[in-house]
Design an enzyme around this catalytic site. Sequence first.
Site, PDB file in Angstrom:
ATOM      1  N   LYS A  46       3.470   9.239   8.947  1.00 48.57           N
ATOM      2  CA  LYS A  46       4.206   9.557   7.712  1.00 48.57           C
ATOM      3  C   LYS A  46       3.264   9.496   6.514  1.00 48.57           C
ATOM      4  O   LYS A  46       3.212  10.417   5.700  1.00 48.57           O
ATOM      5  CB  LYS A  46       5.344   8.557   7.500  1.00 48.57           C
ATOM      6  CG  LYS A  46       5.970   8.601   6.117  1.00 48.57           C
ATOM      7  CD  LYS A  46       7.124   7.648   5.966  1.00 48.57           C
ATOM      8  CE  LYS A  46       6.719   6.269   5.575  1.00 48.57           C
ATOM      9  NZ  LYS A  46       6.432   6.087   4.140  1.00 48.57           N
ATOM     10  N   ASN A  47       2.461   8.433   6.435  1.00 44.61           N
ATOM     11  CA  ASN A  47       1.656   8.208   5.230  1.00 44.61           C
ATOM     12  C   ASN A  47       0.385   9.035   5.175  1.00 44.61           C
ATOM     13  O   ASN A  47      -0.363   8.967   4.211  1.00 44.61           O
ATOM     14  CB  ASN A  47       1.366   6.710   5.066  1.00 44.61           C
ATOM     15  CG  ASN A  47       2.635   5.953   4.694  1.00 44.61           C
ATOM     16  OD1 ASN A  47       3.649   6.570   4.389  1.00 44.61           O
ATOM     17  ND2 ASN A  47       2.577   4.633   4.754  1.00 44.61           N
ATOM     18  N   CYS A 140      11.173  -0.189  -6.872  1.00 45.37           N
ATOM     19  CA  CYS A 140      11.827  -0.003  -5.572  1.00 45.37           C
ATOM     20  C   CYS A 140      12.103  -1.395  -5.033  1.00 45.37           C
ATOM     21  O   CYS A 140      11.754  -2.397  -5.644  1.00 45.37           O
ATOM     22  CB  CYS A 140      10.934   0.811  -4.634  1.00 45.37           C
ATOM     23  SG  CYS A 140       9.693  -0.171  -3.855  1.00 45.37           S
ATOM     24  N   ARG A 145       5.804  -1.564  -8.332  1.00 42.93           N
ATOM     25  CA  ARG A 145       5.004  -0.414  -7.846  1.00 42.93           C
ATOM     26  C   ARG A 145       4.732   0.609  -8.963  1.00 42.93           C
ATOM     27  O   ARG A 145       5.133   1.762  -8.903  1.00 42.93           O
ATOM     28  CB  ARG A 145       5.699   0.232  -6.656  1.00 42.93           C
ATOM     29  CG  ARG A 145       5.834  -0.739  -5.491  1.00 42.93           C
ATOM     30  CD  ARG A 145       6.487  -0.119  -4.310  1.00 42.93           C
ATOM     31  NE  ARG A 145       5.579   0.817  -3.629  1.00 42.93           N
ATOM     32  CZ  ARG A 145       5.966   1.560  -2.588  1.00 42.93           C
ATOM     33  NH1 ARG A 145       7.207   1.494  -2.166  1.00 42.93           N
ATOM     34  NH2 ARG A 145       5.118   2.386  -2.005  1.00 42.93           N
ATOM     35  N   ASP A 328       2.499  -3.072   5.794  1.00 41.86           N
ATOM     36  CA  ASP A 328       3.601  -2.335   6.433  1.00 41.86           C
ATOM     37  C   ASP A 328       3.938  -2.866   7.819  1.00 41.86           C
ATOM     38  O   ASP A 328       4.890  -2.400   8.434  1.00 41.86           O
ATOM     39  CB  ASP A 328       3.243  -0.846   6.541  1.00 41.86           C
ATOM     40  CG  ASP A 328       3.240  -0.186   5.187  1.00 41.86           C
ATOM     41  OD1 ASP A 328       2.762   0.950   5.073  1.00 41.86           O
ATOM     42  OD2 ASP A 328       3.703  -0.828   4.217  1.00 41.86           O
ATOM     43  N   ARG A 420      13.815   7.111   7.239  1.00 38.04           N
ATOM     44  CA  ARG A 420      12.779   7.609   6.322  1.00 38.04           C
ATOM     45  C   ARG A 420      11.420   7.632   6.999  1.00 38.04           C
ATOM     46  O   ARG A 420      10.583   8.466   6.684  1.00 38.04           O
ATOM     47  CB  ARG A 420      12.690   6.705   5.085  1.00 38.04           C
ATOM     48  CG  ARG A 420      13.888   6.745   4.209  1.00 38.04           C
ATOM     49  CD  ARG A 420      13.620   6.011   2.937  1.00 38.04           C
ATOM     50  NE  ARG A 420      12.372   6.506   2.318  1.00 38.04           N
ATOM     51  CZ  ARG A 420      11.928   6.073   1.155  1.00 38.04           C
ATOM     52  NH1 ARG A 420      12.593   5.143   0.491  1.00 38.04           N
ATOM     53  NH2 ARG A 420      10.817   6.556   0.630  1.00 38.04           N
TER      54      ARG A 420
HETATM   55  C1  EPZ Z   1       1.136   3.164   0.163  1.00 40.43           C
HETATM   56  O1  EPZ Z   1       1.985   2.951  -0.948  1.00 40.43           O
HETATM   57  C2  EPZ Z   1       2.065   3.379   1.340  1.00 40.43           C
HETATM   58  N1  EPZ Z   1       2.887   4.575   1.111  1.00 40.43           N
HETATM   59  C3  EPZ Z   1       2.952   2.142   1.530  1.00 40.43           C
HETATM   60  O2  EPZ Z   1       3.731   2.344   2.692  1.00 40.43           O
HETATM   61  C4  EPZ Z   1       2.052   0.931   1.754  1.00 40.43           C
HETATM   62  O3  EPZ Z   1       2.855  -0.229   1.843  1.00 40.43           O
HETATM   63  C5  EPZ Z   1       1.077   0.784   0.587  1.00 40.43           C
HETATM   64  O4  EPZ Z   1       0.330   2.008   0.419  1.00 40.43           O
HETATM   65  C6  EPZ Z   1       0.081  -0.344   0.804  1.00 40.43           C
HETATM   66  O5  EPZ Z   1      -0.627  -0.106   1.982  1.00 40.43           O
HETATM   67  C7  EPZ Z   1       2.324   5.790   1.296  1.00 40.43           C
HETATM   68  O6  EPZ Z   1       1.162   5.924   1.636  1.00 40.43           O
HETATM   69  C8  EPZ Z   1       3.217   6.973   1.054  1.00 40.43           C
HETATM   70  P1  EPZ Z   1      -0.496   1.064  -3.340  1.00 40.43           P
HETATM   71  P2  EPZ Z   1       1.354   2.957  -2.430  1.00 40.43           P
HETATM   72  O7  EPZ Z   1      -0.665   1.995  -4.487  1.00 40.43           O
HETATM   73  O8  EPZ Z   1       0.200   3.875  -2.486  1.00 40.43           O
HETATM   74  C9  EPZ Z   1      -0.101  -1.849  -7.067  1.00 40.43           C
HETATM   75  C10 EPZ Z   1       5.681   2.425   3.957  1.00 40.43           C
HETATM   76  O9  EPZ Z   1       6.353   1.494   4.389  1.00 40.43           O
HETATM   77  N2  EPZ Z   1      -0.365  -0.650  -7.882  1.00 40.43           N
HETATM   78  O10 EPZ Z   1      -1.609   0.938  -2.352  1.00 40.43           O
HETATM   79  O11 EPZ Z   1       2.479   3.161  -3.387  1.00 40.43           O
HETATM   80  C11 EPZ Z   1       1.213  -1.763  -6.312  1.00 40.43           C
HETATM   81  O12 EPZ Z   1       2.289  -2.212  -7.125  1.00 40.43           O
HETATM   82  C12 EPZ Z   1       5.167   2.397   2.534  1.00 40.43           C
HETATM   83  O13 EPZ Z   1       5.330   3.430   4.631  1.00 40.43           O
HETATM   84  C13 EPZ Z   1      -0.393  -0.762  -9.267  1.00 40.43           C
HETATM   85  O14 EPZ Z   1      -0.200  -1.837  -9.825  1.00 40.43           O
HETATM   86  O15 EPZ Z   1       0.819   1.474  -2.557  1.00 40.43           O
HETATM   87  C14 EPZ Z   1       0.970  -2.675  -5.126  1.00 40.43           C
HETATM   88  O16 EPZ Z   1       1.212  -4.005  -5.530  1.00 40.43           O
HETATM   89  C15 EPZ Z   1       5.735   1.218   1.772  1.00 40.43           C
HETATM   90  N3  EPZ Z   1      -0.640   0.350 -10.008  1.00 40.43           N
HETATM   91  C16 EPZ Z   1      -0.528  -2.494  -4.841  1.00 40.43           C
HETATM   92  O17 EPZ Z   1      -1.095  -1.948  -6.044  1.00 40.43           O
HETATM   93  C17 EPZ Z   1      -0.862   1.582  -9.436  1.00 40.43           C
HETATM   94  O18 EPZ Z   1      -1.094   2.570 -10.171  1.00 40.43           O
HETATM   95  C18 EPZ Z   1      -0.838  -1.534  -3.689  1.00 40.43           C
HETATM   96  O19 EPZ Z   1      -0.076  -0.376  -3.912  1.00 40.43           O
HETATM   97  C19 EPZ Z   1      -0.825   1.678  -8.025  1.00 40.43           C
HETATM   98  C20 EPZ Z   1      -0.586   0.552  -7.270  1.00 40.43           C
END
Ligand code: EPZ
Length: 440
Positions: A46-47, A140, A145, A328, A420
């Site tokens: 998915k990701n 969410c 996020r 995850d 999802r």
């Molecule tokens: C990706 O989400 C995945 N989704 C998530 O999978 C996964 O949990 C996550 O990476 C961490 O591995 C997809 O790839 C579609 P991040 P993403 O940006 O990119 C903070 C699932 O279950 N952050 O790596 O949204 C954020 O709040 C989903 O399949 C900021 O503060 O996660 C988090 O605490 C859930 N500012 C941390 O960084 C930003 O601009 C990591 O988030 C971006 C992120």
Amino acid sequence: MLDSPRITRAVHFRRPRPPSTGIPMDKLKIRGGARLRGEVAVSGAKNAALPILAASLLTADEFIVDNVPQLQDVATTLKLLRQMGVAAERDGGTVRLKADDLSNTEAPYEMVKTMRASILVLGPLVARFGTARVSLPGGCAIGARPVDQHIKGLELLGARIRIEGGFVVAEAKRLKGTRIVTDMVTVTGTENLMMAAALAEGETIIENAAREPEVVDLADALNAMGARISGAGTASIAVQGVERLHGTRHRVMPDRIETGTFLTAVAAAGGEAVLRGAAPHTLDAVLDKLKEAGADLRAEGDLLSIRMDRRPRAVSLRTAPYPAFPTDMQAQFMALDCVADGVARITETIFENRFMHVLELQRLGANIAIEGNTAVVHGVDRLAGAPVMATDLRASACLVVAALAADGETLVDRIYHLDRGYEKMESKLAALGAQVERVK
Ligand code: EPZ
């Protein structure tokens, strides 16, 4: 208030309200307690699929993607692209896309609010069309996020960005390559910036980049389109911008989180299974923890087999960016620790509210205490089935794992969360001999 005396401090989780958008409120009825045995084919990731589908916006040519999983989030992404004017035809696991002329470059709130990954159209839209209006995703269930790193990176690339009425409005003549250091490791942030940089003028270096295999899969797809990206999979990605990208055909990598979820289910319920079409080298941290729990694992090419003939040993873990243990998989592994022999400490370092499955696991008889961002799990001999409620995608997978290990019947509510991110979950579980039924 919580009915478990074992919580060390009052934990107030916001229980999400039921959706008002008419999403079906299916339930999964699971009769657990039996060992699992059988074979499962792993679906496309998915990701990886979500950013790769968004990359179709970077070219006017036909872009064909194979091994795309049949998931709600994929359907949402295709709907989002189509409403912009992208031609997108799905035939089984293959999606044919053509973004030669768009009617608009907008991502509306009603779509973005159901899927945060919609933010992945921002980089490609700004890079190719010089304009984008993408709704801010909002929070969410698992955390705030924010997308500040996506915005910071695009501004460094020369985009003029303002927040207007809940939308990110971006304008750019032509993006200009530069060096970007993200404040934290962000998977979709890295992906958005890599896609934007692919069509920028000159060289972009993304430091502190996410190293996830899905980032590498996206880079492979972009390079097949004529991009010039090196270093994907390391913390420093170099992108030489090009004038345009051409079409290609790309096969999405196997889903390492689905793989880990099924392996953990067998480890928790006991039994043996073979997973076909897997990519064992993309989930080493998970395989190491399963071995530590006592599972017998073998990897041969794209086959991953597991055998669990004993009660699992309790295993502690700490989530962190790849290649460390993936957030995850945290909820699913907690379900395993709930029935393990011993005490495990599970620390979540990525998201600030990713323990909502704890309340539901306690309804099944789990003994868990939360101390800040660490859950202390005292393994119990047996869990007992009960009605529980899924709160987010991986929490719903965790409840399925726990239900398979629990004696008696569990009814998992709100499994639209599960739909999802897991393709044909109940039929795959049935292939393992699980007693699972979807209840409308
Ligand atoms: C990706 O989400 C995945 N989704 C998530 O999978 C996964 O949990 C996550 O990476 C961490 O591995 C997809 O790839 C579609 P991040 P993403 O940006 O990119 C903070 C699932 O279950 N952050 O790596 O949204 C954020 O709040 C989903 O399949 C900021 O503060 O996660 C988090 O605490 C859930 N500012 C941390 O960084 C930003 O601009 C990591 O988030 C971006 C992120």
